[in-house]
Design a protein around this motif. Structure first.
Motif, PDB file in Angstrom:
ATOM      1  N   ALA A   1     -45.454  22.629 -10.673  1.00 27.90           N
ATOM      2  CA  ALA A   1     -46.817  22.186 -10.991  1.00 27.90           C
ATOM      3  C   ALA A   1     -47.280  22.698 -12.360  1.00 27.90           C
ATOM      4  O   ALA A   1     -48.304  22.243 -12.879  1.00 27.90           O
ATOM      5  N   LEU A  14     -37.459  19.969  -4.053  1.00 25.74           N
ATOM      6  CA  LEU A  14     -38.897  19.637  -4.110  1.00 25.74           C
ATOM      7  C   LEU A  14     -39.297  18.815  -5.334  1.00 25.74           C
ATOM      8  O   LEU A  14     -40.368  18.217  -5.363  1.00 25.74           O
ATOM      9  N   GLY A  15     -38.472  18.813  -6.347  1.00 26.58           N
ATOM     10  CA  GLY A  15     -38.892  18.108  -7.565  1.00 26.58           C
ATOM     11  C   GLY A  15     -37.712  17.543  -8.332  1.00 26.58           C
ATOM     12  O   GLY A  15     -36.558  17.631  -7.883  1.00 26.58           O
ATOM     13  N   ALA A  17     -40.295  28.307  -1.495  1.00 26.05           N
ATOM     14  CA  ALA A  17     -41.021  27.034  -1.601  1.00 26.05           C
ATOM     15  C   ALA A  17     -42.270  27.220  -2.463  1.00 26.05           C
ATOM     16  O   ALA A  17     -42.556  26.421  -3.351  1.00 26.05           O
ATOM     17  N   ARG A  18     -42.971  28.326  -2.228  1.00 25.70           N
ATOM     18  CA  ARG A  18     -44.193  28.616  -2.994  1.00 25.70           C
ATOM     19  C   ARG A  18     -43.858  28.794  -4.487  1.00 25.70           C
ATOM     20  O   ARG A  18     -44.549  28.250  -5.354  1.00 25.70           O
ATOM     21  N   GLU A  32     -42.966  25.428  -5.992  1.00 31.04           N
ATOM     22  CA  GLU A  32     -44.171  24.591  -6.175  1.00 31.04           C
ATOM     23  C   GLU A  32     -44.939  25.007  -7.432  1.00 31.04           C
ATOM     24  O   GLU A  32     -45.361  24.170  -8.223  1.00 31.04           O
TER      25      GLU A  32
END
Ligand SMILES: Cc1ncc(C[n+]2csc(CCOP(=O)(O)OP(=O)(O)O)c2C)c(N)n1
Ligand SMILES: [Mg+2]
Length: 578
Positions: free
Chosen positions: A201, A332-333, A193-194, A197
């Motif tokens: 980003a 997540l995206g 997840a990190r 992200e």
């Protein structure tokens, strides 16, 4: 039941799907060679020098799913093979080295070939094992294979004393090999997840792929497309991402990289490094700037933070980890729209770099860019290309587009010359239906060219492109920059037609640009009929690669100031006084 160690070893090799062994028989292993000769499955290949055997085994492992295997005599066999074993160790290539040992059942010292081989083998291998009784022959070879292929692969050395090979001893059974048996680790979900992200980003994420990503080309491409991230590779990993992909930029990403990679990564703020150790060659002598947000994936946790600290490190098999990371990115995206500006710039930079090379006047010699373009046009995508170490290596890296994973093999971190000639033979044994070529400098060629006799003996149609410039160019170029002269880098006259005659190869010459395409066609026709071919290429080395220029500058910049001044003054005064 009673069995000789030799028959037990061959049973183990058959179970391990070892099709070829490479080496030379001697008094300690003749029983083993006799058993190999009896096998319907394994073929022992005689080489001219054990160094060649090790490079063959290395190449066989790199281009197939089998483990390259050596069968050698004690001590002298190992020291001759050492360069190839070291190459496999630093390149993460599985290899099995079976050396006979001196007699352990007699009280005498000063036996033939008697040294402590295990001690010698230890720093060159992942493990060095000794068989001490007949019951241990098969389990030890299975254990060696498992160590060689698990985690970051590498060479494993097994010594079997001659008395165990030659004489019969009691064993309970002939164990069947039950497969690799080791399960890979998988990182924690939070780490994925990190990583996702950070990548989502980022303003400009980038991918840097090494040999460890060789089975992950497809998923790496999906991630690159999802993020619209440029992709660069290490030298050893040149093949892992297709040069035809619009996001492919080239080898490296720092000051020693080709312009397409240098520009595409110039403002990279999040790097996904996969299956690379960020070693000296991969980073252009550590000159590449790695962003703080480095996500590092590797099967060997020791590489994390070794040279560049990672914001997130993910330990595991590159393919499995990337599949999981892609799933996380998708959850997540959303995929970024095609970055046509980035893609256009990459293509523009690649084109401009090519044109720069094409503009190089190579009168009476062969222009490297024209040579590589002609070779690419005539080679199928699945052809294997073996390189040596030298200027030709970086020329190939910068100018030859590689289309498929595991189709380009070369010495990198151990960086040992002499690799290409035997490696091409190992690759051809592993993939007999594929076209196999070697591109090799004349210095490296001289080290192992007699091995072409082995190719001829087995009817292996390999094309050897020898870049014939008469010097150890990669070093001579650097010497000229630093010293304004190049001592000990000029080679003696080498008559390649004579080498062809001596080894049973055909001979073709490429003297200038006009001869490139017809000569390549002729060489490949001859090779298809099962004869090795030596192509004598009058290469033009007058233009330096981006790598050489970048690496020399990077190293110089890092020297202490007084040393820099001393060297600069020396080169200036030599330029003035000759
Ligand atoms: C075993 C070994 N010895 C020496 C070197 C140092 N070295 C690296 S590249 C090179 C020059 C290679 O010359 P050649 O094979 O003619 O290739 P070219 O650079 O001319 O393409 C040398 C001597 C090395 N890498 N390996
Ligand atoms: Mg040379």
């Amino acid at each position: 039941m009673r069995k000789t160690g030799a028959s037990l070893a061959v049973h183990a090799l058959e179970q391990l799907r070892v099709r070829h062994t490479f080496g030379i028989p001697g008094v300690h292993n003749t029983e083993l060679y006799d058993e190999l000769n009896n096998s319907n499955y394994v073929t022992p290949v005689l080489v001219t020098h054990e160094c060649g055997a090790a490079y063959m085994a290395d190449a066989l492992s790199r281009v197939s799913d089998r483990v390259g295997t050596l069968v050698i005599v004690p001590a002298a066999g190992l020291t001759h093979a050492a360069s190839g074993i070291g190459e496999a160790l630093l390149a993460g290539v599985p290899m099995l080295i079976i050396a006979a040992g001196v007699r352990t059942d007699i009280p005498y010292r000063y036996q033939l070939h008697q040294i402590d081989q295990l001690e010698l083998a230890r720093p060159l291998t992942k493990a060095a094992l000794r068989v001490t009784e007949h019951r241990r022959v098969v389990p030890t070879l299975y254990q060696a294979w498992r160590i060689a292929t698990s985690g970051e692969p590498g060479p494993v050395f097994v010594e079997i004393p001659v008395n165990i090979l030659l004489f019969t001893g009691e064993v309970d059974d002939l164990p069947v090999f039950s497969g690799p048996g080791m399960q890979g680790v998988m990182p924690q979900k939070t780490a994925f997840a990190r990583a996702a992200e950070l990548l989502l980003a980022a303003r400009q994420p980038g991918l840097f792929l090494g040999w460890g990503a060789r089975e992950a080309s497809g998923v790496a491409a999906e991630i690159a497309e999802f993020l619209q991230a440029p992709v660069s590779t290490t030298l050893q990993g040149l093949s892992v991402f297709p040069a035809t992909h619009p996001l492919h930029t080239g080898f490296g990403f720092g000051p020693s990289a080709v312009p397409a990679a240098r520009n595409a990564f110039s403002d990279c703020d999040c790097l996904l490094g996969v299956g690379t150790r960020f070693g000296e060659i991969a980073t252009g002598s550590f000159g590449a700037t790695v962003p703080e947000n480095l996500i590092h994936i590797d099967i060997n946790p020791e590489v994390f933070g070794a040279n560049y600290p990672a914001a997130v490190s993910l330990e595991g098999d590159a393919c499995a980890v990337l599949v999981a990371l892609l799933a996380e990115l998708k959850s997540l995206g959303r995929p970024r729209p095609a970055d046509t500006e980035l893609q256009r710039r990459i293509q523009r930079d690649k084109q401009a770099y090519r044109e720069e090379w094409y503009a190089q006047p190579s009168i009476g010699r062969v222009n490297p860019a024209r040579f590589f373009d002609a070779l690419r046009r005539q080679l199928p995508d699945d052809a294997v290309v073996a390189l040596d170490d030298g200027n030709h290596t970086y020329l190939t890296a910068e100018l030859f587009p590689v289309h498929r994973s595991k189709t380009l093999i070369l010495p990198t971190d151990f960086n040992s010359m002499g690799y290409a000639v035997p490696a091409a033979i190992g690759a051809k044994f592993a993939r007999p239906d594929a076209e196999v070529v070697a591109i090799v400098g004349d210095g490296g060629f001289m080290m192992t060219c007699m091995e072409i006799a082995t190719a001829a003996l087995h009817g292996l149609g390999i094309v050897y492109y020898v870049f014939h410039d008469g010097e150890l160019s990669q070093i001579a170029q650097a010497q000229r920059i630093t010293y304004n002269r190049a001592p000990c880098s000029t080679l003696g006259a080498l008559n390649l037609e004579g080498v062809a005659l001596a080894t049973g190869a055909a001979y073709v010459r490429i003297g200038d640009d006009g001869e490139i395409a017809p000569a390549i066609a002729r060489a490949h026709e001859t090779a298809k009929a099962g004869q090795p071919v030596i192509v004598d290429v009058a290469i033009d080395y007058s233009k330096r690669t981006a790598f050489t220029q970048g690496a020399v500058k990077t190293n110089f910049r890092r020297f202490p100031l007084p040393q820099k001044l001393r060297m600069a003054m020396r080169v200036i005064s030599r330029k003035l006084t000759g």
